[in-house]
Design a protein around this motif. Sequence first.
Motif, PDB file in Angstrom:
ATOM      1  N   GLN A  66      26.978-115.215 -33.186  1.00  0.00           N
ATOM      2  CA  GLN A  66      27.756-116.092 -34.047  1.00  0.00           C
ATOM      3  C   GLN A  66      28.454-117.131 -33.169  1.00  0.00           C
ATOM      4  OE1 GLN A  66      30.458-114.336 -36.750  1.00  0.00           O
ATOM      5  NE2 GLN A  66      28.925-113.110 -37.799  1.00  0.00           N
ATOM      6  N   MET A  67      28.340-118.409 -33.568  1.00  0.00           N
ATOM      7  CA  MET A  67      29.044-119.453 -32.816  1.00  0.00           C
ATOM      8  C   MET A  67      29.873-120.258 -33.791  1.00  0.00           C
ATOM      9  SD  MET A  67      25.975-120.486 -30.231  1.00  0.00           S
ATOM     10  CE  MET A  67      24.825-120.792 -31.525  1.00  0.00           C
ATOM     11  N   GLN A  68      30.782-121.066 -33.240  1.00  0.00           N
ATOM     12  CA  GLN A  68      31.684-121.886 -34.069  1.00  0.00           C
ATOM     13  C   GLN A  68      32.314-121.032 -35.166  1.00  0.00           C
ATOM     14  OE1 GLN A  68      29.944-125.652 -35.288  1.00  0.00           O
ATOM     15  NE2 GLN A  68      28.720-125.733 -33.419  1.00  0.00           N
ATOM     16  N   GLY A  69      32.801-119.868 -34.767  1.00  0.00           N
ATOM     17  CA  GLY A  69      33.512-119.007 -35.715  1.00  0.00           C
ATOM     18  C   GLY A  69      32.627-118.464 -36.800  1.00  0.00           C
ATOM     19  N   GLY A  70      31.330-118.423 -36.559  1.00  0.00           N
ATOM     20  CA  GLY A  70      30.409-117.854 -37.545  1.00  0.00           C
ATOM     21  C   GLY A  70      29.707-118.895 -38.384  1.00  0.00           C
ATOM     22  N   LYS A  71      30.043-120.166 -38.175  1.00  0.00           N
ATOM     23  CA  LYS A  71      29.405-121.236 -38.957  1.00  0.00           C
ATOM     24  C   LYS A  71      27.982-121.492 -38.461  1.00  0.00           C
ATOM     25  CE  LYS A  71      31.238-125.340 -41.194  1.00  0.00           C
ATOM     26  NZ  LYS A  71      31.000-124.851 -42.567  1.00  0.00           N
ATOM     27  N   VAL A  72      27.715-121.101 -37.209  1.00  0.00           N
ATOM     28  CA  VAL A  72      26.363-121.226 -36.659  1.00  0.00           C
ATOM     29  C   VAL A  72      25.894-119.841 -36.233  1.00  0.00           C
ATOM     30  CG1 VAL A  72      24.958-122.202 -34.791  1.00  0.00           C
ATOM     31  CG2 VAL A  72      26.755-123.584 -35.862  1.00  0.00           C
ATOM     32  N   LEU A  73      24.680-119.487 -36.667  1.00  0.00           N
ATOM     33  CA  LEU A  73      24.095-118.197 -36.301  1.00  0.00           C
ATOM     34  C   LEU A  73      22.855-118.466 -35.450  1.00  0.00           C
ATOM     35  CD1 LEU A  73      24.240-116.473 -39.823  1.00  0.00           C
ATOM     36  CD2 LEU A  73      25.863-116.195 -37.935  1.00  0.00           C
ATOM     37  N   ALA A  74      22.833-117.879 -34.262  1.00  0.00           N
ATOM     38  CA  ALA A  74      21.653-117.995 -33.393  1.00  0.00           C
ATOM     39  C   ALA A  74      20.932-116.655 -33.429  1.00  0.00           C
ATOM     40  CB  ALA A  74      22.099-118.335 -31.974  1.00  0.00           C
ATOM     41  N   LEU A  75      19.705-116.682 -33.991  1.00  0.00           N
ATOM     42  CA  LEU A  75      18.956-115.437 -34.187  1.00  0.00           C
ATOM     43  C   LEU A  75      17.656-115.481 -33.397  1.00  0.00           C
ATOM     44  CD1 LEU A  75      19.660-116.398 -37.619  1.00  0.00           C
ATOM     45  CD2 LEU A  75      19.896-113.960 -37.397  1.00  0.00           C
ATOM     46  N   SER A  76      17.231-114.334 -32.883  1.00  0.00           N
ATOM     47  CA  SER A  76      15.883-114.277 -32.293  1.00  0.00           C
ATOM     48  C   SER A  76      15.434-112.829 -32.267  1.00  0.00           C
ATOM     49  CB  SER A  76      15.899-114.850 -30.871  1.00  0.00           C
ATOM     50  OG  SER A  76      16.709-114.037 -30.061  1.00  0.00           O
ATOM     51  N   SER A  77      14.105-112.654 -32.380  1.00  0.00           N
ATOM     52  CA  SER A  77      13.588-111.274 -32.357  1.00  0.00           C
ATOM     53  C   SER A  77      12.293-111.287 -31.552  1.00  0.00           C
ATOM     54  CB  SER A  77      13.353-110.766 -33.774  1.00  0.00           C
ATOM     55  OG  SER A  77      12.473-111.615 -34.459  1.00  0.00           O
ATOM     56  N   HIS A  78      12.472-111.241 -30.211  1.00  0.00           N
ATOM     57  CA  HIS A  78      11.293-111.269 -29.329  1.00  0.00           C
ATOM     58  C   HIS A  78      10.397-110.077 -29.633  1.00  0.00           C
ATOM     59  CE1 HIS A  78      13.287-114.480 -27.299  1.00  0.00           C
ATOM     60  NE2 HIS A  78      14.346-113.721 -27.078  1.00  0.00           N
ATOM     61  N   ALA A  79      10.993-108.893 -29.610  1.00  0.00           N
ATOM     62  CA  ALA A  79      10.173-107.699 -29.914  1.00  0.00           C
ATOM     63  C   ALA A  79      11.104-106.712 -30.599  1.00  0.00           C
ATOM     64  CB  ALA A  79       9.623-107.094 -28.635  1.00  0.00           C
ATOM     65  N   LEU A  80      10.670-106.177 -31.739  1.00  0.00           N
ATOM     66  CA  LEU A  80      11.528-105.221 -32.447  1.00  0.00           C
ATOM     67  C   LEU A  80      11.357-103.850 -31.828  1.00  0.00           C
ATOM     68  CD1 LEU A  80      10.905-106.367 -36.134  1.00  0.00           C
ATOM     69  CD2 LEU A  80      12.630-107.139 -34.500  1.00  0.00           C
ATOM     70  N   ASP A  81      12.463-103.201 -31.548  1.00  0.00           N
ATOM     71  CA  ASP A  81      12.333-101.849 -30.961  1.00  0.00           C
ATOM     72  C   ASP A  81      12.661-100.758 -31.976  1.00  0.00           C
ATOM     73  OD1 ASP A  81      15.394-102.475 -29.061  1.00  0.00           O
ATOM     74  OD2 ASP A  81      15.048-102.106 -31.203  1.00  0.00           O
ATOM     75  N   ASN A  82      12.864-101.202 -33.221  1.00  0.00           N
ATOM     76  CA  ASN A  82      13.120-100.215 -34.282  1.00  0.00           C
ATOM     77  C   ASN A  82      12.631-100.822 -35.590  1.00  0.00           C
ATOM     78  OD1 ASN A  82      14.166 -98.269 -36.046  1.00  0.00           O
ATOM     79  ND2 ASN A  82      16.148 -99.340 -36.146  1.00  0.00           N
ATOM     80  N   HIS A  83      11.884-100.071 -36.347  1.00  0.00           N
ATOM     81  CA  HIS A  83      11.349-100.620 -37.604  1.00  0.00           C
ATOM     82  C   HIS A  83      11.890 -99.877 -38.812  1.00  0.00           C
ATOM     83  CE1 HIS A  83       8.629-102.318 -34.617  1.00  0.00           C
ATOM     84  NE2 HIS A  83       8.308-103.228 -35.510  1.00  0.00           N
ATOM     85  N   VAL A  84      13.062 -99.224 -38.618  1.00  0.00           N
ATOM     86  CA  VAL A  84      13.654 -98.455 -39.718  1.00  0.00           C
ATOM     87  C   VAL A  84      14.982 -99.079 -40.128  1.00  0.00           C
ATOM     88  CG1 VAL A  84      14.509 -96.200 -40.465  1.00  0.00           C
ATOM     89  CG2 VAL A  84      12.592 -96.340 -38.845  1.00  0.00           C
ATOM     90  N   ALA A  85      15.057 -99.520 -41.385  1.00  0.00           N
ATOM     91  CA  ALA A  85      16.326-100.044 -41.931  1.00  0.00           C
ATOM     92  C   ALA A  85      17.027 -98.866 -42.588  1.00  0.00           C
ATOM     93  CB  ALA A  85      16.051-101.142 -42.944  1.00  0.00           C
ATOM     94  N   ASP A  86      18.130 -98.469 -41.960  1.00  0.00           N
ATOM     95  CA  ASP A  86      18.743 -97.190 -42.303  1.00  0.00           C
ATOM     96  C   ASP A  86      19.518 -97.206 -43.624  1.00  0.00           C
ATOM     97  OD1 ASP A  86      19.370 -94.508 -40.895  1.00  0.00           O
ATOM     98  OD2 ASP A  86      21.278 -95.177 -41.777  1.00  0.00           O
ATOM     99  N   TYR A  87      19.491 -96.080 -44.335  1.00  0.00           N
ATOM    100  CA  TYR A  87      20.181 -95.985 -45.634  1.00  0.00           C
ATOM    101  C   TYR A  87      21.636 -96.390 -45.518  1.00  0.00           C
ATOM    102  CZ  TYR A  87      22.357 -93.796 -49.742  1.00  0.00           C
ATOM    103  OH  TYR A  87      23.092 -93.560 -50.886  1.00  0.00           O
TER     104      TYR A  87
END
Length: 422
Positions: A66-87
Motif C-alpha cells: 500500500q502506498m500513499q496511505g492506501g490510495k495506491v496498491l502495488a500488486l504482483s504475483s510472480h509465483a503462487l506458493d499456496n493455492h488454498v483460500a482459507d475459510y
Amino acid sequence: MDSIVVTGNGPLRGQIPIAGAKNACLTLMPATLLSDEPLTLTNAPRLSDIAMMGTLLQSLGAEVAQMQGGKVLALSSHALDNHVADYDIVRKMRASILVLGPMLARDGHAVVSLPGGCAIGARPVDLHLRALEALGAELDLRDGYVHAKAPGGLRGGTFEFPLVSVGATENALMAATLARGTTVLKNAAREPEIADLARCLRKMGARIEGEGTSTLTIEGVARLGGATHAVVPDRIELGTYMIAPAICGGEVECLGGRIDLVQAFCDALDRAGITVAETEAGLKVTRGDGPVRATDVATEPFPGFPTDLQAQMMALMCTAEGTSLLEERIFENRFMHAPELMRMGARIDVQGGTATVTGVDRLKGAPVMATDLRASVSLILAGLAAEGETTVHRVYHLDRGYESVEEKLRNVGAKIERISGQ
Ligand code: EPZ
C-alpha cells in the motif's frame, strides 16, 4: 465495537470527495493473479474490505504494497506458493471467491472455501462454478471447499447466465482471458465495475469485447502482462452522499461523481423533487424549498436502480410527502434497516420483497443497530435529518465500504462523531 453518534443539525453545504469503487477494487485486485508482472491500482479506496483482500492475496503468495496511505496498491504475483483460500478469510468477505477464476486460469488448480451466507441472503456461488465448468474446469465440492482443476488449462466456451450475477461474471471474465480459444458470456452483468475490470484486463493484454452490454466475448491469450489502472469512482458511495443534502436540505457537490454511473438513481431523485446538476468537478445535489416527494423504486441489475442504494433511498422516503413502494428484487433479506428506521419513528410496512413507506414530518433520534454495510449508512443518513441524537452501534459494518464517513459528513456541516468501543 465503535459506534457513531449523529445529531440532526440542519441543511448541509459543501463538497464531498468520492473515492474509488470498493466493488471494482475487490475484483481488480485478484486480477494480479493472472500475470507475473506488476499491477498498480491508483484511486484505491481505504477500506477494511480492501485490506482483507490484500491479506488473502498475500496468503496465496502475491505481494501487496500500500502506498500513499492506501490510495495506491502495488500488486504482483510472480509465483503462487499456496493455492488454498482459507475459510477463515473467505467467511469474512464473500468477494474472496473472486480469486478462484484467476488462480485456476493461471496455474490450473485452486482450492477456495465456499463463502457461506451473509445477513442479506444465502448468496450461493453456483453460477460462478457453472460458468467455470463451461470453460473446462473440473470441480469437486467437499469439506466446505471448492477443489478446482483444469489439468490441460481452461478452454474457451459459451455460457448463458440464468440470472444476472456481478461476481460470477467477474470470475468467468477473468478466467476466460487465459482460456484457449473464444469465450462468449451471455446475460452477463453490465455493472460499471465490470467495465472497469475489462478495461484493466485489456491494458494487461486481454482481448475482450462487449463490456457494459449483456454479452462479453473474450479471445484467450497465452499470458497477460502488467498494467497501471485507476479505479472507477464508487457509484454507491456517490449515491449515498447524494442522499445527504436530499434528506437534510442544503446543497452538496460530490467531487468525482459521474451521472453515467448513477442514472437510474438520479431519475428517482428527480421524481422526488431533488435537483442534480453536472458540474466541472462532479455532481451537485440541491434540496429545494419544497417537500421531498414520495416515489416508487424497484431494484434491478445495472442499469436499473442499484440494490446497494435501496436502504439509503428508504431513509429518504421515510421523510417524503406521501407513500412510496420500495421493491427489493435482488436479495431475499435486504430490509433489515426497516425495523431500525421504525425505532426512529418511520412508518414502514414490509411484506415479502416490498416495503411500503409512508413519509413522516420528522424522524426522531434513537439508539439503532447496524446490520450490514448499506443498512448502517442508511441509519446515519436518517440520523442526519432526525430531531435529536441517534447512536448507530456496530459501525464496523460501515467501515467496510465507507472511508472517513464522519470526516466527509462533518466537512459539510453534519454533527457526527465516532465513539470508540471496548
Ligand atoms: C455484488 O455482489 C456486490 N459485491 C454487492 O455489493 C451487490 O449488492 C451485488 O453485486 C448486486 O449488485 C461486490 O461486488 C463485492 P450477485 P455479488 O452475484 O456478486 C444470486 C455491497 O454492499 N446469485 O450479482 O455477490 C444472489 O444470491 C455489496 O457493496 C446466485 O443465485 O452479487 C443474488 O440474489 C452487497 N448464484 C443475485 O444472484 C450465484 O452464483 C445477485 O447476486 C451468484 C449470485
